[in-house]
Design an enzyme around this catalytic site. Structure first.
Site, PDB file in Angstrom:
ATOM      1  N   GLU B  34       0.841  -1.191   0.000  1.00 19.58           N
ATOM      2  CA  GLU B  34       0.000   0.000   0.000  1.00 19.58           C
ATOM      3  C   GLU B  34       0.884   1.252   0.000  1.00 19.58           C
ATOM      4  O   GLU B  34       1.775   1.365   0.838  1.00 19.58           O
ATOM      5  CB  GLU B  34      -0.915  -0.026   1.235  1.00 19.58           C
ATOM      6  N   GLU B  63      -4.274  -7.389   2.483  1.00 17.90           N
ATOM      7  CA  GLU B  63      -3.031  -7.984   2.977  1.00 17.90           C
ATOM      8  C   GLU B  63      -2.959  -9.488   2.767  1.00 17.90           C
ATOM      9  O   GLU B  63      -1.916 -10.018   2.377  1.00 17.90           O
ATOM     10  CB  GLU B  63      -2.818  -7.668   4.460  1.00 17.90           C
ATOM     11  N   PHE B  86       2.832  -1.513   8.687  1.00 15.34           N
ATOM     12  CA  PHE B  86       2.911  -1.800  10.125  1.00 15.34           C
ATOM     13  C   PHE B  86       2.888  -3.321  10.327  1.00 15.34           C
ATOM     14  O   PHE B  86       2.066  -4.017   9.733  1.00 15.34           O
ATOM     15  CB  PHE B  86       1.720  -1.203  10.878  1.00 15.34           C
ATOM     16  N   HIS B 132      -1.292  -0.837  16.301  1.00 18.41           N
ATOM     17  CA  HIS B 132      -0.212  -0.325  15.444  1.00 18.41           C
ATOM     18  C   HIS B 132       1.121  -0.333  16.186  1.00 18.41           C
ATOM     19  O   HIS B 132       1.998   0.475  15.892  1.00 18.41           O
ATOM     20  CB  HIS B 132      -0.504   1.109  14.988  1.00 18.41           C
TER      21      HIS B 132
HETATM   22  C1  LIG Z   1      -5.315  -3.931   7.760  1.00 17.23           C
HETATM   23  C2  LIG Z   1      -4.791  -2.558   7.603  1.00 17.23           C
HETATM   24  N1  LIG Z   1      -4.052  -2.245   6.527  1.00 17.23           N
HETATM   25  C3  LIG Z   1      -3.569  -1.008   6.365  1.00 17.23           C
HETATM   26  C4  LIG Z   1      -3.816  -0.045   7.296  1.00 17.23           C
HETATM   27  C5  LIG Z   1      -3.235   1.348   7.138  1.00 17.23           C
HETATM   28  N2  LIG Z   1      -4.311   2.258   6.754  1.00 17.23           N
HETATM   29  C6  LIG Z   1      -4.974   2.967   7.687  1.00 17.23           C
HETATM   30  S1  LIG Z   1      -6.240   3.806   7.023  1.00 17.23           S
HETATM   31  C7  LIG Z   1      -5.882   3.265   5.473  1.00 17.23           C
HETATM   32  C8  LIG Z   1      -6.709   3.707   4.311  1.00 17.23           C
HETATM   33  C9  LIG Z   1      -8.132   3.383   4.517  1.00 17.23           C
HETATM   34  O1  LIG Z   1      -8.856   3.830   3.420  1.00 17.23           O
HETATM   35  P1  LIG Z   1     -10.418   3.838   3.481  1.00 17.23           P
HETATM   36  O2  LIG Z   1     -10.916   2.518   3.925  1.00 17.23           O
HETATM   37  O3  LIG Z   1     -10.902   4.346   2.185  1.00 17.23           O
HETATM   38  O4  LIG Z   1     -10.763   4.868   4.649  1.00 17.23           O
HETATM   39  P2  LIG Z   1     -10.480   6.446   4.690  1.00 17.23           P
HETATM   40  O5  LIG Z   1      -9.159   6.615   5.354  1.00 17.23           O
HETATM   41  O6  LIG Z   1     -10.493   6.963   3.315  1.00 17.23           O
HETATM   42  O7  LIG Z   1     -11.571   6.995   5.529  1.00 17.23           O
HETATM   43  C10 LIG Z   1      -4.793   2.411   5.498  1.00 17.23           C
HETATM   44  C11 LIG Z   1      -4.209   1.759   4.306  1.00 17.23           C
HETATM   45  C12 LIG Z   1      -4.567  -0.407   8.436  1.00 17.23           C
HETATM   46  N3  LIG Z   1      -4.803   0.464   9.412  1.00 17.23           N
HETATM   47  N4  LIG Z   1      -5.068  -1.652   8.551  1.00 17.23           N
END
Ligand SMILES: Cc1ncc(C[n+]2csc(CCOP(=O)(O)OP(=O)(O)O)c2C)c(N)n1
Ligand SMILES: [Mg+2]
Lengths: 322, 332
Positions: B34, B63, B86, B132
């Protein structure tokens, strides 16, 4: 919808906006620990959906959860105290911004794991179904989360067991710094069709449109008609998380940001209400002032609260057997 | 493998530089995860500009599938490097890590090589809270079939990353997020550092301190302070936890007769437990005092700064453990 109902919707959006502005300022001042993801620009989704829920209904939320929780009735004082890591916070300082929970209000939790709430909402619906309650669960998730395998599993399970769950995707078009379109096949709402459940797209910056779509899905779920998928199109005015600019640089076209700010859900709803004679601009200002005061009071409460005792870090791991 | 890196290089820059060198040296190396294009942690920064979108791919939040896709791709001629961002997100993909990546070679009677690297930032980084802040190295060490690299300095990180990419096995490469802003020298001519080789970061005679990742820096500070008090501390950084350089530790304890392990992970079944057990098996007669360990408490990492500090490794605990070992009478 009475005039008072309309003003209630606006007031709740204004509360979220004021809360997030305060959080933004605190982060900038360096007084807020941890990660913060602001909901500014998306208020109509949480407020529209939660406006058709009862207190007994439940939600699951995300890392961008402040707005969902406030929409469901969470106490800004206890939220602010949690964000500041205080003993009086919702989770006694153990959770922070991404992990606020209030089971008494049906808030099953914000979540630091993207997609983490999808199975939990499904199980919440299963319990209501098996225990014969007429409650529903709204599962908020992002466009980014729609690419987790658990979404497909949750839709299938909810469909085969006809569970009272409303899967509400907040499509703000970004997955962190990536344009979600570039990493997502097809339309998110169309995924419902594969599981034989209703799927609709709705203007997520129109609080009444979200409310209507949610009302229909909630009514169906309560009546035993099973799950629905709603995709609400919206936008976050801020970055993915506060303080990201140093690392990300600009990654969204400025015209796009401006365009969405021009469609701000609060201003838009206020202007419509004024046009229809529901209230005067001055009345809206009063509401905003009142909500702003509430958030300032929440901050003062949080700030005056003690830090947790270090030894409390060892408490709360297991429940005592009865 | 030639790559020029400044003398005082950030950990993240060192890793990015090593990754660039590895990609330049071998066309089959691809990077995915990502936001690897803009790079949230910074270790994949600039790669897409240099190597193109075919070899550097932003992936959706999926993932389980991306971790598993690395297995399939590695079995089919690529050398994937996945950035999980993470380490807590390993848990989302645990089937593909534990049942697939760590198992397929052994189960097939050694038929397949799986040259792949899972990179992740790891550990508490300041109120990131329970989802995290994990350090999953003990779980990964327990799996067997997957190597675990957990360096403490930019120079080590660069060399170990090159070796990880070249290794024909699945490797988890962890970047302690406490060190993301740390600086240090990195050789201008990057050479792979062998996996499974510890380094003595400071020689001493009275007590051996084995310290993992950011704990190595803490141990070195304590060692410098205690020197003034007349206590001579040897600090060993294992650098890779699987395979583990047992000889480096047992040889040292054979000389010092005392052991403290500083492990940034929960106490129960942590890396420290295994290290102390091995020393007990091999060095029983050498020990002048009980081995000690400084670890996290057995709870998830809490959010509030005061709580986080209370459950994680603190410098004063390391100092206390070293002194307690040195002052203990009666044993040995
Ligand atoms: C399983 C997991 N993968 C990656 C992340 C890192 N991460 C946190 S928010 C995010 C993006 C989320 O996008 P979306 O679902 O569209 O929500 P938005 O932030 O746009 O509200 C990512 C990749 C995470 N917290 N958990
Ligand atoms: Mg999004």
């Amino acid at each position: 919808m009475t005039a008072a109902d309309n003003l209630e919707l606006f007031a709740r959006m204004a509360r979220i906006r004021a809360f997030e502005r305060k959080v933004q300022a605190l982060f900038k001042a360096g007084t807020l620990p941890g990660f913060v993801h602001l909901y500014i620009g998306e208020e109509a989704v949480g407020v529209g959906a939660c406006s058709v829920l009862t207190e007994a209904d439940k939600i699951t939320s995300t890392h961008r959860g402040h707005g969902h929780l406030l929409a469901k009735g969470a106490d800004p004082k206890l939220m602010m105290a949690e964000l500041l890591g205080r003993e009086t916070g919702y989770c006694k300082g153990k959770g922070g911004s991404m992990h606020i929970v209030d089971y008494s209000l049906g808030i099953l939790g914000a979540n630091g794991i993207v997609g983490g709430g999808l199975p939990i909402a499904t199980g919440s619906g299963m319990a209501d179904r098996i225990l014969g309650r007429d409650q529903v669960t709204v599962c908020f998730f992002g466009d980014g989360a729609s690419n987790q395998g658990v979404l497909h599993e949750a839709l299938n399970l909810s469909a085969i067991w006809s569970l009272p769950v409303i899967f509400l995707c907040e499509n703000n078009h970004y997955t962190e710094w990536m344009r979600t379109e570039e990493i997502t096949a097809g339309e998110i709402a169309d995924r419902a069709e594969a599981f034989g459940i209703p799927g609709v797209q709705v203007d997520g910056n129109d609080v009444l449109a979200v409310r209507d779509a949610a009302a229909e899905a909630v009514e169906r779920a309560r009546a035993g008609g099973g799950p629905s998928l709603i995709e609400a199109e919206t936008y976050r005015h801020h970055g993915h998380n506060e303080g990201e600019e140093v690392f990300s640089g600009p990654y969204r076209p400025q015209e796009e940001i401006d365009e969405w700010i021009a469609r701000d859900p609060l201003a838009r709803f206020r202007d419509e209400c004024v046009k229809e004679g529901i209230a005067t601009p001055a009345e809206f200002e009063q509401i905003q002032e009142r909500e702003g005061d509430l958030i300032e009071a929440a901050y003062r409460y949080a700030e005056a609260s003690p830090m947790p005792a270090p030894a409390s870090a060892l408490a709360d791991l297991y429940a005592e057997a009865e | 493998m030639t790559e020029t890196l400044a003398k005082d290089t950030y950990m993240t820059t060192a890793i990015a530089g090593a990754l660039r060198a590895a990609m330049a040296a071998d066309e089959s190396v691809v990077v995915l995860g990502e936001d690897v294009e803009l790079s949230t942690i910074g270790c994949t920064k600039g790669l897409v500009e240099e190597f193109g979108a075919d070899r550097v791919r932003n992936s959706p939040i999926s993932e389980a599938t991306v971790v598993g896709a690395c297995v399939g791709a590695a079995a089919s001629g690529l050398r994937p490097v996945m950035d999980l961002m993470f380490s807590s997100f390993f848990y989302v993909a645990m089937d593909q890590v534990a049942n697939q990546a760590a198992r397929l070679r052994y189960m097939s009677g050694g038929q397949v090589d799986l040259p792949l690297v899972y990179f992740a930032g790891t550990g508490p980084s300041g109120s990131a809270a329970a989802q995290h802040s994990e350090n999953p190295h003990p779980i990964l060490m327990h799996l067997a079939g997957i190597k675990v690299v957990f360096p403490s300095s930019p120079g080590d990180a660069a060399g170990l990353l090159i070796a990880s990419v070249e290794d024909p096995n699945p490797v988890v490469f962890l970047l302690d997020l406490m060190l993301a802003g740390a600086k240090g020298p990195v050789p201008t001519d990057l050479e792979p550092l062998p996996l499974g080789k510890a380094e003595v970061k400071r020689s001493g005679e009275d007590v051996t301190v084995v310290a993992i990742a950011s704990a190595a820096g803490t141990a070195l500070e304590v060692a410098a302070e205690l020197e003034e008090d007349g206590v001579s501390v040897e600090v060993i950084d294992p650098r890779t936890l699987s395979p583990f350089d047992w000889d480096a530790v047992t040889d040292s304890v054979a000389r010092t007769g005392r052991l403290v392990v500083v492990d940034p992970a929960r106490r129960t079944c942590g890396a420290a437990a295994e290290i102390i057990a091995r020393v007990a098996e091999r060095n029983w007669a050498d020990l002048k005092s009980r081995p000690r360990r400084v670890t996290w408490e057995d709870v998830p990492i809490p959010f509030s700064p005061v709580l986080e500090e209370a459950v994680t490794v603190r410098k004063d605990s390391v100092r206390d453990a070293v002194l307690a070992g040195v002052e203990e009478k009666g044993a040995g």
